[in-house]
Design a protein around this motif. Structure first.
Motif, short mmCIF file in Angstrom:
data_model
loop_
_atom_site.label_atom_id
_atom_site.label_comp_id
_atom_site.label_asym_id
_atom_site.label_seq_id
_atom_site.Cartn_x
_atom_site.Cartn_y
_atom_site.Cartn_z
N MET A 1 -23.40 -1.17 -14.91
CA MET A 1 -22.34 -0.47 -15.61
C MET A 1 -21.70 0.34 -14.76
SD MET A 1 -22.37 1.46 -19.32
CE MET A 1 -22.97 0.04 -20.07
N ASP A 2 -20.14 0.15 -14.78
CA ASP A 2 -19.44 1.16 -13.71
C ASP A 2 -19.46 2.49 -14.25
OD1 ASP A 2 -17.74 2.18 -12.09
OD2 ASP A 2 -16.01 1.07 -12.92
N LEU A 3 -19.80 3.46 -13.37
CA LEU A 3 -19.90 4.69 -13.86
C LEU A 3 -18.59 5.45 -13.80
CD1 LEU A 3 -22.89 6.27 -11.71
CD2 LEU A 3 -22.69 5.73 -14.22
N ALA A 4 -17.77 4.95 -13.16
CA ALA A 4 -16.12 5.56 -13.40
C ALA A 4 -15.67 5.31 -14.86
CB ALA A 4 -15.42 4.80 -12.33
N THR A 5 -16.05 4.14 -15.21
CA THR A 5 -15.61 3.76 -16.62
C THR A 5 -16.12 4.63 -17.58
OG1 THR A 5 -16.94 1.90 -17.00
CG2 THR A 5 -14.94 1.42 -15.98
N VAL A 6 -17.44 4.87 -17.46
CA VAL A 6 -18.10 5.52 -18.35
C VAL A 6 -17.69 7.18 -18.38
CG1 VAL A 6 -20.63 7.01 -18.92
CG2 VAL A 6 -20.44 4.10 -18.43
N ARG A 7 -17.48 7.64 -17.23
CA ARG A 7 -16.87 9.13 -17.07
C ARG A 7 -15.52 9.11 -17.70
NH1 ARG A 7 -18.14 9.23 -12.30
NH2 ARG A 7 -20.02 10.29 -12.30
N THR A 8 -14.73 8.25 -17.64
CA THR A 8 -13.39 8.16 -18.29
C THR A 8 -13.45 8.08 -19.58
OG1 THR A 8 -12.59 6.91 -16.14
CG2 THR A 8 -11.39 6.76 -18.38
N PHE A 9 -14.51 7.25 -20.43
CA PHE A 9 -14.60 7.16 -21.61
C PHE A 9 -15.11 8.76 -22.10
CE2 PHE A 9 -18.26 7.21 -24.94
CZ PHE A 9 -17.47 6.92 -25.87
N VAL A 10 -15.97 9.54 -21.39
CA VAL A 10 -16.53 10.50 -22.08
C VAL A 10 -15.30 11.67 -21.93
CG1 VAL A 10 -18.06 12.69 -21.20
CG2 VAL A 10 -18.84 10.22 -21.01
N ALA A 11 -14.48 11.56 -20.61
CA ALA A 11 -13.31 12.45 -20.71
C ALA A 11 -12.34 12.28 -21.84
CB ALA A 11 -12.60 12.30 -19.30
N ALA A 12 -12.24 11.06 -22.20
CA ALA A 12 -11.36 10.59 -23.32
C ALA A 12 -11.59 11.17 -24.54
CB ALA A 12 -10.74 9.26 -23.13
N ALA A 13 -13.13 11.10 -24.65
CA ALA A 13 -13.56 11.48 -26.10
C ALA A 13 -13.74 12.96 -26.09
CB ALA A 13 -15.09 10.91 -26.08
N ASP A 14 -13.86 13.68 -25.27
CA ASP A 14 -13.72 15.25 -25.38
C ASP A 14 -12.31 15.68 -25.32
OD1 ASP A 14 -16.40 15.27 -24.92
OD2 ASP A 14 -16.38 15.76 -22.57
N ALA A 15 -11.31 15.13 -24.67
CA ALA A 15 -9.80 15.39 -24.62
C ALA A 15 -9.34 14.86 -26.15
CB ALA A 15 -9.00 15.04 -23.54
N GLY A 16 -9.61 13.70 -26.40
CA GLY A 16 -8.91 13.29 -27.73
C GLY A 16 -7.62 12.54 -27.41
N ARG A 17 -7.14 12.45 -26.21
CA ARG A 17 -6.01 12.01 -25.82
C ARG A 17 -6.12 11.23 -24.45
NH1 ARG A 17 -1.14 13.38 -28.69
NH2 ARG A 17 -1.53 14.98 -30.28
N PHE A 18 -5.85 10.10 -24.14
CA PHE A 18 -5.70 9.58 -22.88
C PHE A 18 -5.10 10.19 -21.87
CE2 PHE A 18 -7.08 4.90 -24.13
CZ PHE A 18 -7.99 5.63 -24.87
N GLN A 19 -3.79 10.60 -22.38
CA GLN A 19 -3.06 11.48 -21.36
C GLN A 19 -3.85 12.61 -20.73
OE1 GLN A 19 0.85 12.72 -22.78
NE2 GLN A 19 1.29 13.24 -20.83
N GLU A 20 -4.49 13.40 -21.59
CA GLU A 20 -5.29 14.47 -21.12
C GLU A 20 -6.38 14.05 -20.17
OE1 GLU A 20 -6.08 17.32 -24.55
OE2 GLU A 20 -4.07 17.20 -25.02
N ALA A 21 -7.08 13.17 -20.50
CA ALA A 21 -8.09 12.57 -19.75
C ALA A 21 -7.53 12.15 -18.39
CB ALA A 21 -8.67 11.33 -20.33
N ALA A 22 -6.41 11.45 -18.53
CA ALA A 22 -5.91 11.21 -17.11
C ALA A 22 -5.54 12.61 -16.11
CB ALA A 22 -4.46 10.33 -17.48
N ALA A 23 -5.11 13.37 -16.82
CA ALA A 23 -4.65 14.61 -15.82
C ALA A 23 -6.08 15.19 -15.50
CB ALA A 23 -4.00 15.83 -16.99
#
Length: 313
Positions: A1-23
């Protein structure tokens, strides 16, 4: 499993918005969307539902979130375990009672904050192979045995010259001497069952015997230092050599004597070996400590074999 995708999922879950996770991740919102889509394809479930207020975790996303966090924690611990300075410094001292062990105890007293892992390897080939593979960081050895130069990627520094002493029982002919010369030892039987052909200490004692016409016997099984001390104490005809820094304890009734050897004093040259490109910061600290505490080398009135590498930093 790609850890970058897992890290992105956790960031998006915590932020609640993909835009904030991207930042937070310093990537584009499109990259976040692609990573989440790739993770969903890999898992075969939907992790988010898009709403007017952002991205909301599905039931499957909620189930996956704690495991995703644990995956990232495990990954961080894995990296930390091999990051220079985060794992113990692993050093071979050959034996627990020898000079190398004493030097490492002194280093530990001076630097109690440094984690150490001390091991005991037998021969120099095994030690050098372990250094080159990264299994250990350093080893205390007498280098180099004749005909066996060190590999180019292995560095060495001579750290201590250990004088040999004569160890006798109370009934030995030399037991009452305050010191003995090498010439006086001619004709006396020196018993050393721990000498193993092919080792650097075997090469050392071979040259000592040849140059000063000594009699060293390595016969019989080696039952360890306790059995050696018992035999020396009970046998007036036998003595043995012992390094000045070798730590031994024997019963009071043994009456053993440690007698300095002179004219010249044979010294056993201990060096530290390490791989040139080893980045462990504690290795640099160990080398600096040994350089600052090392006694003089090749002093007047001492003897070492001609093949011993001179002291260098």
């Amino acid at each position: 499993m790609d850890l970058a995708t897992v890290r992105t999922f956790v960031a998006a879950a915590d932020a609640g918005r993909f835009q904030e996770a991207a930042a937070e991740l310093a990537v584009t919102q499109q990259a976040v969307s692609k990573r989440i889509a790739a993770l969903e394809r890999n898992l075969g479930v939907r992790l988010f539902t898009r709403t007017a207020r952002g991205a909301k975790l599905t039931i499957d996303g909620q189930a996956f979130l704690p495991h995703a966090r644990e995956l990232l924690r495990v990954a961080e611990r894995s990296v930390a375990s091999v990051r220079p300075g985060r794992r113990p410094l692993r050093v071979d001292v050959i034996s627990s009672r020898g000079a190398g062990s004493g030097l490492m105890r002194g280093f530990h007293r001076a630097h109690p904050e440094i984690d150490l892992d001390v091991v005991w390897l037998f021969d120099i080939e095994t030690a050098v192979a372990a250094i080159r593979s990264g299994a250990i960081d350093a080893s205390f050895r007498a280098v180099a045995a004749p005909g066996r130069p060190l590999p180019e990627d292995i560095e060495s520094a001579r750290v201590v010259d250990e004088p040999l002493q004569l160890l006798t029982g109370p009934a030995h002919a030399l037991a009452g001497a305050r010191s003995v010369t090498l010439a006086q030892l001619a004709g006396h039987r020196i018993w050393m069952p721990g000498i193993v052909p092919g080792t650097e200490w075997a090469a050392y004692y071979h040259d000592l015997v040849a140059e000063f016409t000594l009699t060293i016997e390595a016969t019989g099984p080696n039952f360890g230092s306790d059995a050696l001390l018992d035999t020396i104490a009970d046998t007036p005809a036998l003595a043995t050599f012992m390094g000045e820094h070798t730590r031994l304890v024997w019963p009071t009734g043994h009456g053993l004597r440690r007698i300095p050897v002179t004219d010249p004093t044979p010294v056993y040259p201990h060096s530290l070996l390490w791989r040139r490109d080893n980045p462990h910061p504690a290795l640099a600290a160990l080398r600096a400590h040994l350089a600052a505490t090392a006694a003089g080398h090749d002093a007047a009135g001492t003897w070492t074999p001609g093949w011993v590498i001179p002291r260098r930093g």
